[in-house]
Scaffold this motif. Structure first.
Motif, short mmCIF file in Angstrom:
data_model
loop_
_atom_site.label_atom_id
_atom_site.label_comp_id
_atom_site.label_asym_id
_atom_site.label_seq_id
_atom_site.Cartn_x
_atom_site.Cartn_y
_atom_site.Cartn_z
N MET A 78 0.84 -1.21 0.00
CA MET A 78 0.00 0.00 0.00
C MET A 78 0.86 1.26 0.00
SD MET A 78 -3.15 -0.38 -0.23
CE MET A 78 -4.33 -1.67 -0.22
N SER A 79 2.04 1.15 0.63
CA SER A 79 2.93 2.32 0.69
C SER A 79 3.39 2.72 -0.72
CB SER A 79 4.14 2.03 1.57
OG SER A 79 4.79 0.86 1.15
N LEU A 80 3.50 1.71 -1.60
CA LEU A 80 3.90 2.00 -2.98
C LEU A 80 2.76 2.72 -3.72
CD1 LEU A 80 6.12 1.63 -5.13
CD2 LEU A 80 5.04 -0.52 -5.77
N ILE A 81 1.54 2.29 -3.44
CA ILE A 81 0.38 2.95 -4.05
C ILE A 81 0.30 4.39 -3.55
CG2 ILE A 81 -2.16 2.93 -4.18
CD1 ILE A 81 -1.99 -0.14 -3.94
N ARG A 82 0.53 4.53 -2.23
CA ARG A 82 0.50 5.87 -1.61
C ARG A 82 1.56 6.79 -2.24
NH1 ARG A 82 0.89 4.17 3.72
NH2 ARG A 82 -1.31 3.75 3.84
N ALA A 83 2.77 6.25 -2.39
CA ALA A 83 3.86 7.04 -2.98
C ALA A 83 3.55 7.37 -4.44
CB ALA A 83 5.17 6.28 -2.88
N GLY A 84 2.95 6.41 -5.13
CA GLY A 84 2.58 6.62 -6.53
C GLY A 84 1.55 7.71 -6.69
N ILE A 85 0.55 7.69 -5.80
CA ILE A 85 -0.51 8.72 -5.88
C ILE A 85 0.08 10.09 -5.56
CG2 ILE A 85 -2.71 9.51 -4.95
CD1 ILE A 85 -3.45 6.55 -4.48
N LYS A 86 1.03 10.09 -4.58
CA LYS A 86 1.66 11.37 -4.22
C LYS A 86 2.44 11.96 -5.39
CE LYS A 86 2.04 11.00 0.75
NZ LYS A 86 2.92 10.58 1.85
N ARG B 64 13.19 13.48 -4.08
CA ARG B 64 12.65 12.99 -2.81
C ARG B 64 11.60 11.90 -3.06
NH1 ARG B 64 8.71 15.89 0.73
NH2 ARG B 64 8.67 14.65 2.62
N ALA B 65 10.73 12.18 -4.07
CA ALA B 65 9.66 11.23 -4.38
C ALA B 65 10.25 9.92 -4.90
CB ALA B 65 8.72 11.84 -5.41
N ALA B 66 11.31 10.01 -5.68
CA ALA B 66 11.94 8.80 -6.22
C ALA B 66 12.48 7.93 -5.08
CB ALA B 66 13.07 9.19 -7.17
N TYR B 67 13.06 8.58 -4.07
CA TYR B 67 13.57 7.84 -2.92
C TYR B 67 12.41 7.20 -2.14
CZ TYR B 67 15.96 6.74 1.42
OH TYR B 67 16.45 6.08 2.52
N VAL B 69 9.51 6.25 -3.36
CA VAL B 69 9.02 5.12 -4.16
C VAL B 69 9.95 3.93 -3.98
CG1 VAL B 69 8.62 4.30 -6.51
CG2 VAL B 69 7.74 6.52 -5.84
N PHE B 70 11.24 4.20 -3.99
CA PHE B 70 12.24 3.13 -3.80
C PHE B 70 12.03 2.44 -2.44
CE2 PHE B 70 16.52 1.90 -2.24
CZ PHE B 70 16.79 0.89 -3.14
N CYS B 71 11.82 3.24 -1.40
CA CYS B 71 11.61 2.69 -0.06
C CYS B 71 10.29 1.91 0.01
CB CYS B 71 11.60 3.80 0.98
SG CYS B 71 13.21 4.52 1.23
N SER B 72 9.31 2.33 -0.77
CA SER B 72 8.00 1.67 -0.73
C SER B 72 7.98 0.34 -1.46
CB SER B 72 6.94 2.59 -1.35
OG SER B 72 6.98 3.85 -0.77
N LEU B 73 9.06 0.05 -2.17
CA LEU B 73 9.09 -1.20 -2.94
C LEU B 73 9.18 -2.44 -2.05
CD1 LEU B 73 11.47 -0.34 -5.90
CD2 LEU B 73 9.08 -0.91 -6.06
N ARG B 74 9.58 -2.24 -0.80
CA ARG B 74 9.73 -3.37 0.13
C ARG B 74 8.39 -4.11 0.27
NH1 ARG B 74 12.59 -4.88 5.00
NH2 ARG B 74 14.18 -3.32 4.69
N GLY B 75 8.42 -5.39 0.02
CA GLY B 75 7.18 -6.19 0.13
C GLY B 75 6.53 -6.48 -1.21
N LEU B 76 7.04 -5.86 -2.26
CA LEU B 76 6.45 -6.09 -3.59
C LEU B 76 6.76 -7.51 -4.07
CD1 LEU B 76 5.13 -4.72 -6.21
CD2 LEU B 76 7.47 -4.39 -6.97
N LYS B 77 5.76 -8.18 -4.58
CA LYS B 77 5.96 -9.53 -5.08
C LYS B 77 5.17 -9.72 -6.36
CE LYS B 77 4.61 -13.79 -3.61
NZ LYS B 77 4.25 -14.76 -2.58
N ILE B 78 5.84 -10.12 -7.39
CA ILE B 78 5.19 -10.38 -8.68
C ILE B 78 5.55 -11.80 -9.08
CG2 ILE B 78 5.03 -9.69 -11.11
CD1 ILE B 78 5.88 -6.85 -10.12
N ASP B 79 4.56 -12.62 -9.24
CA ASP B 79 4.80 -14.02 -9.60
C ASP B 79 3.86 -14.37 -10.75
OD1 ASP B 79 5.45 -16.64 -9.71
OD2 ASP B 79 4.61 -17.20 -7.77
N ILE B 80 4.40 -14.47 -11.93
CA ILE B 80 3.59 -14.77 -13.11
C ILE B 80 4.12 -16.04 -13.75
CG2 ILE B 80 2.78 -13.92 -15.36
CD1 ILE B 80 3.28 -11.06 -14.18
N GLN B 81 3.26 -17.01 -13.86
CA GLN B 81 3.66 -18.27 -14.47
C GLN B 81 2.82 -18.50 -15.72
OE1 GLN B 81 3.58 -21.48 -11.62
NE2 GLN B 81 4.51 -20.18 -10.07
N GLY B 82 3.50 -18.47 -16.85
CA GLY B 82 2.82 -18.74 -18.11
C GLY B 82 2.98 -20.19 -18.51
#
Lengths: 147, 92
Positions: A78-86, B64-67, B69-82
């Motif tokens: 959700m933090s990524l969505i929040r940052a994206g919206i910001k 600042r926003a880029a940093y 977004v980078f910090c918010s990436l923690r926990g992201l998981k993408i798993d696509i199996q074709g």
């Protein structure tokens, strides 16, 4: 509830009840009202803040163990969505008009200029009730939910 | 703000071959800091040039926003199996 209060005051004016009785009845109404108000507040406080937005596409249970099917499992914080919206606040004004125009073309009457940080929190809070469950004709299950 | 992510796990599996990669993101941060320090005079000049048009301030916010977004990436998981390929990306 306002009607009840009015009735009590009318009864008091007509001297059908004493001042003490009126006071007691009004207090009873007050306690009932505060009890009703506190219930939703407790529910809101008990609500767990969503942490992730999940999107899953699962194959038909009959073919679940087959290698020949597509599976999708996406977890977005959700933090990524929040940052994206910001980030929308960084869009230059001329680009915002273009974005609004493109959204209007798609039938979405939404103005990105109106996005405020407090709206983001409200939006994310509202997402906790979101659950999309779609079963395709092929038996694939698409689920969008928060956890 | 979240703590910056430390590792990124990328796994791509094709029909015949594939590869897996653990990217040490925690090593990227000092590297990015060094690049930022080296480029800071250029960034400063750019911000000063763009300041009258109002875009200079925005450029600073972008960093600042880029940093964030980078910090918010923690926990992201993408798993696509074709059928023949699979992609797995996880940020921890």
């Amino acid at each position: 509830m306002a009607e009840n209060r009015k009735k009590i005051l009318e009864m008091l004016a007509d001297k059908k009840i004493s001042v003490d009785d009126a006071y007691r009845l009004l207090s009873a109404i007050d306690s009932t009202e505060s009890g009703q108000e506190s219930t939703p507040k407790t529910e809101t406080a008990g609500k767990v803040k969503p942490k992730y937005l999940r999107v899953t596409v699962l194959p038909d249970p009959e073919h679940e163990h087959s290698q020949n099917v597509d599976r999708v499992n996406v977890r977005v914080p959700m933090s990524l969505i929040r940052a994206g919206i910001k980030l929308t606040s960084l869009i230059p004004p001329e680009a915002r008009d273009k974005v609004n125009g493109a959204l209007r073309e798609k039938g979405i009457g939404f103005d990105v200029r109106n996005m405020k940080p407090e709206d983001i929190e409200e939006l994310i809070g509202a997402l906790s009730d979101l659950e999309v469950d779609v079963v395709s004709a092929k038996g694939e299950k698409v689920k969008v939910f928060v956890e | 703000m979240n703590r910056p992510p430390t590792w990124m796990h990328i796994k791509i599996q094709g029909e015949h071959r594939g590869f897996g990669l653990w990217l040490p993101l925690f090593l990227l941060l000092p590297l990015a800091l060094v690049v930022l320090i080296i480029l800071s005079p250029l960034i400063l000049i750019g911000v000063i040039i763009l300041w009258p048009s109002g875009r200079g301030k925005r450029a600073l916010f972008v960093l600042r926003a880029a940093y964030q977004v980078f910090c918010s990436l923690r926990g992201l998981k993408i798993d696509i199996q074709g059928r023949h390929q699979s992609v797995y990306i996880s940020v921890v």
